[in-house]
Design an enzyme around this catalytic site. Structure first.
Site, PDB file in Angstrom:
ATOM      1  N   GLU A 246      41.720  29.263  37.659  1.00 28.05           N
ATOM      2  CA  GLU A 246      41.448  30.707  37.694  1.00 28.05           C
ATOM      3  C   GLU A 246      41.262  31.056  39.156  1.00 28.05           C
ATOM      4  O   GLU A 246      40.236  30.733  39.747  1.00 28.05           O
ATOM      5  CB  GLU A 246      40.183  31.019  36.883  1.00 28.05           C
ATOM      6  N   CYS A 280      36.911  38.720  41.189  1.00 24.96           N
ATOM      7  CA  CYS A 280      38.296  38.236  41.229  1.00 24.96           C
ATOM      8  C   CYS A 280      39.258  39.310  40.735  1.00 24.96           C
ATOM      9  O   CYS A 280      40.382  39.412  41.221  1.00 24.96           O
ATOM     10  CB  CYS A 280      38.434  36.956  40.425  1.00 24.96           C
TER      11      CYS A 280
HETATM   12  P1  NAD Z   1      36.744  27.889  46.923  1.00 32.46           P
HETATM   13  O1  NAD Z   1      38.073  27.469  46.441  1.00 32.46           O
HETATM   14  O2  NAD Z   1      36.431  27.767  48.357  1.00 32.46           O
HETATM   15  O3  NAD Z   1      35.592  27.071  46.162  1.00 32.46           O
HETATM   16  C1  NAD Z   1      35.492  27.049  44.771  1.00 32.46           C
HETATM   17  C2  NAD Z   1      34.771  25.794  44.349  1.00 32.46           C
HETATM   18  O4  NAD Z   1      35.579  24.656  44.662  1.00 32.46           O
HETATM   19  C3  NAD Z   1      33.438  25.569  45.065  1.00 32.46           C
HETATM   20  O5  NAD Z   1      32.529  25.034  44.161  1.00 32.46           O
HETATM   21  C4  NAD Z   1      33.808  24.542  46.126  1.00 32.46           C
HETATM   22  O6  NAD Z   1      32.727  23.750  46.559  1.00 32.46           O
HETATM   23  C5  NAD Z   1      34.820  23.699  45.396  1.00 32.46           C
HETATM   24  N1  NAD Z   1      35.739  22.947  46.236  1.00 32.46           N
HETATM   25  C6  NAD Z   1      36.079  23.164  47.531  1.00 32.46           C
HETATM   26  N2  NAD Z   1      36.982  22.236  47.927  1.00 32.46           N
HETATM   27  C7  NAD Z   1      37.237  21.452  46.854  1.00 32.46           C
HETATM   28  C8  NAD Z   1      38.115  20.351  46.616  1.00 32.46           C
HETATM   29  N3  NAD Z   1      38.913  19.873  47.573  1.00 32.46           N
HETATM   30  N4  NAD Z   1      38.135  19.812  45.388  1.00 32.46           N
HETATM   31  C9  NAD Z   1      37.363  20.298  44.396  1.00 32.46           C
HETATM   32  N5  NAD Z   1      36.507  21.322  44.562  1.00 32.46           N
HETATM   33  C10 NAD Z   1      36.454  21.901  45.775  1.00 32.46           C
HETATM   34  O7  NAD Z   1      36.555  29.370  46.414  1.00 32.46           O
HETATM   35  P2  NAD Z   1      35.350  30.355  46.698  1.00 32.46           P
HETATM   36  O8  NAD Z   1      35.504  30.921  48.051  1.00 32.46           O
HETATM   37  O9  NAD Z   1      34.082  29.698  46.324  1.00 32.46           O
HETATM   38  O10 NAD Z   1      35.631  31.480  45.600  1.00 32.46           O
HETATM   39  C11 NAD Z   1      36.257  32.686  45.823  1.00 32.46           C
HETATM   40  C12 NAD Z   1      37.602  32.698  45.149  1.00 32.46           C
HETATM   41  O11 NAD Z   1      37.457  32.486  43.755  1.00 32.46           O
HETATM   42  C13 NAD Z   1      38.277  34.050  45.287  1.00 32.46           C
HETATM   43  O12 NAD Z   1      39.620  33.860  45.646  1.00 32.46           O
HETATM   44  C14 NAD Z   1      38.182  34.643  43.892  1.00 32.46           C
HETATM   45  O13 NAD Z   1      39.187  35.575  43.586  1.00 32.46           O
HETATM   46  C15 NAD Z   1      38.277  33.424  43.053  1.00 32.46           C
HETATM   47  N6  NAD Z   1      37.768  33.664  41.706  1.00 32.46           N
HETATM   48  C16 NAD Z   1      38.641  33.685  40.663  1.00 32.46           C
HETATM   49  C17 NAD Z   1      38.194  33.959  39.385  1.00 32.46           C
HETATM   50  C18 NAD Z   1      39.136  33.989  38.222  1.00 32.46           C
HETATM   51  O14 NAD Z   1      38.649  33.931  37.093  1.00 32.46           O
HETATM   52  N7  NAD Z   1      40.431  34.082  38.428  1.00 32.46           N
HETATM   53  C19 NAD Z   1      36.837  34.214  39.163  1.00 32.46           C
HETATM   54  C20 NAD Z   1      35.975  34.192  40.246  1.00 32.46           C
HETATM   55  C21 NAD Z   1      36.452  33.909  41.519  1.00 32.46           C
END
Ligand code: NAD
Length: 513
Positions: A246, A280
């Site tokens: 997502e 999002c």
């Molecule tokens: P991010 O990808 O930086 O981090 C998300 C999660 O992944 C965090 O818990 C982070 O610690 C973890 N992570 C980071 N590197 C990783 C790796 N290599 N392997 C596994 N996990 C890892 O995203 P963010 O900045 O925390 O979130 C914002 C983004 O999330 C925005 O783009 C937003 O649109 C999206 N989002 C999407 C939805 C949806 O349902 N489509 C909902 C909420 C947020």
């Protein structure tokens, strides 16, 4: 300065400093789970899962109903934790984190047993005389759940509720920006009587998340950015384990000439600024047909006057803080880029100079176009970008001119026209006369197209995604095996005649299908 930054540690784990986005003062320390911690958690989950899966849906639902009561009783505590970590407006914390979690727990507790009940399914054709087909839903085992900072409590609770009702154990990790809001999920389920090890919420950063992904789980449910989603997908592909992604969005809002402009202007503000714009499915681009453009813009600017920003407004606050400084950098750079390229700023357009914390003023811009970062990338801030279009066809074309496809919304007083326009938008879902609301409606499968994601979560589809749908085919006639060895040439001739009768000379084959 970052809202979290590395600090010296005397052990093998990474230590990060947390800061309040409201005061910028240090609020505590995050000790990140390392690979050994993750492996131990997955082993605990693996050991606890069979007994949990052996319980009836009713018994599992009782745990969720108790968790629901605890969530409602702890509304203030949950809001305080979430607001302290994120700086979001209390009203956003209540609606997005507490109400929606309670609603989700109630829905899955009530409906999971119905959706996942073993059932018979008709076998078509001639095999239908000989075979009975039963479908069962078996839990996958241990689910790795990785979530971002914008919905730190709801995104853990909502997916955990589904995975748990399906009989899985869950090892979750919230964002390093908002770890303790995610951790609340574990303590609430524990208090509700969930057996030890069935839901564990680890504290940690990206490396902790990567260790979960690589730790031998049976599925990854990931919510976050496109860049991280790609890495997670690559790892899951290598391990041949299922994954849902997502990811981000850049949702368009289309205001038609016959829209209720008052409602649409409210929807533009809420869609763009709810959760400080860190949604999002937040509205990031607003296309307005030229016949109503001036009136719509005037209404938007008028409604923008009453917005309150800053924690001193308490529960009356409209638009809270940006949750951390890295997002502030993105918002500032997108707005500056747009200004340089000719956008007109009608309101805001900068950090709030009157507040110490990470506050970006609610902003309205026009004369925007696709040469600007703000129209093509995800800004995730309290910014309304309004572009005048000739007609609805141009609006649809621009809406679809995006690498993202998460959600969208169309505003018209003609419901059927709204529905037809919604179908033309290449997104995971779409709303008519409302901002994006499908995440809060479990009956609506949720997931993005294009770079916004892979797979869908929530509702019946989401529950089934946490299961293996296992068909069991049972012979109902007995006696001699009709196709037993040895093969004989006359059987082939007989089969050919039979096929002709079934599908060519008579409609019998169609009747039986
Ligand atoms: P991010 O990808 O930086 O981090 C998300 C999660 O992944 C965090 O818990 C982070 O610690 C973890 N992570 C980071 N590197 C990783 C790796 N290599 N392997 C596994 N996990 C890892 O995203 P963010 O900045 O925390 O979130 C914002 C983004 O999330 C925005 O783009 C937003 O649109 C999206 N989002 C999407 C939805 C949806 O349902 N489509 C909902 C909420 C947020």
């Amino acid at each position: 300065m970052s809202i979290y930054e590395s600090i010296e540690s005397t052990d093998s784990r990474r230590h990060l400093q947390l800061r309040s986005p409201v005061t910028l003062e240090p609020t505590g320390e995050l000790i990140c789970a390392n690979k050994e911690d993750v492996d131990a958690a997955i082993a605990r989950a693996r050991a606890a899962q069979p007994a949990w899966a052996a319980l009836s849906y009713k018994a599992r639902a009782e745990v969720l109903y108790r968790a629901l009561k605890i969530v409602v009783a702890k509304t203030d505590e949950i809001m305080e934790t979430v607001v302290a970590e994120t700086g979001k407006a209390p009203a956003d914390a209540l609606s997005m984190e507490v109400f929606s979690v309670a609603d989700s727990l109630c829905y899955y507790a009530k409906n999971a047993g119905k959706f996942l009940k073993p059932h018979k399914r008709k076998v078509h054709g001639v095999l239908g005389f000989a075979k009975e087909l039963r479908i069962t839903y078996k839990p996958l085992g241990v689910i790795g759940l990785i979530t971002p900072w914008n919905g730190p409590f709801v995104l853990v609770m909502n997916q955990a509720a589904q995975a748990l009702m399906a009989g899985n154990a869950v090892v979750a990790k919230g964002s390093e920006v908002t770890p303790y809001s995610a951790k609340l999920a574990e303590s609430i389920f524990k208090e509700a009587g969930l057996p030890d090890g069935v839901l564990q919420v680890l504290l940690g950063d990206g490396a902790t998340g990567a260790a979960i992904v690589e730790g031998g789980v049976d599925k990854i449910s990931f919510t976050g950015s496109v860049a991280t989603g790609r890495k997670v997908a690559e790892s899951c592909a290598r391990q041949l384990i299922p994954v849902t992604l997502e990811l981000g969005g850049n949702d368009a809002m289309i205001v038609c000439g016959d829209a209720d402009l008052d409602r649409a202007a409210d929807g533009a503000w809420l869609g763009s600024c709810m959760n400080t714009g860190h949604y999002c499915c937040g509205t990031e681009r607003i296309y307005v047909v030229e016949s109503v453009y001036d009136e719509f813009l005037a209404k938007v600017l008028e409604k923008g006057q009453g917005l309150k920003q800053g924690s001193e407004h308490g529960n009356d606050e409209s638009i809270g803080a940006v949750f951390w400084d890295k997002q502030m950098d993105i918002i500032e750079s997108h707005v500056e880029d747009a200004k340089t390229k000719g956008a007109t700023v009608h309101m805001g357009g900068q950090r709030n100079p009157d507040l110490k914390g990470l506050y970006y003023q609610p902003t309205v811009m026009t004369e925007v176009n696709n040469d600007m970062d703000i129209m093509v990338h995800e800004t995730f801030g309290p910014v309304l970008c309004i572009q005048k279009v000739r007609n609805e066809a141009e609006a649809i074309k621009l809406a679809n001119d995006s690498e993202f496809g998460l959600n969208g919304n169309v505003w018209t007083q003609d419901k059927e026209k709204g529905y037809q326009l919604a179908l033309q938008i290449d997104t995971g879902s779409c709303s008519v006369n409302d901002m994006a609301v499908s995440y809060g409606i479990p009956a609506a499968p949720f997931g993005g197209r294009k770079n916004s994601g892979v797979g869908q979560v929530n509702g019946e589809k989401g529950l089934k995604g946490y299961c293996h749908e296992m068909p069991v085919v049972i012979d109902k006639r007995g006696g001699k095996m009709p196709n037993a060895y040895p093969y004989k040439a006359e059987t082939i001739d007989g089969m050919k005649k039979f096929m002709n009768i079934l599908w060519v000379k008579t409609p019998i084959g169609r009747w039986l299908s």
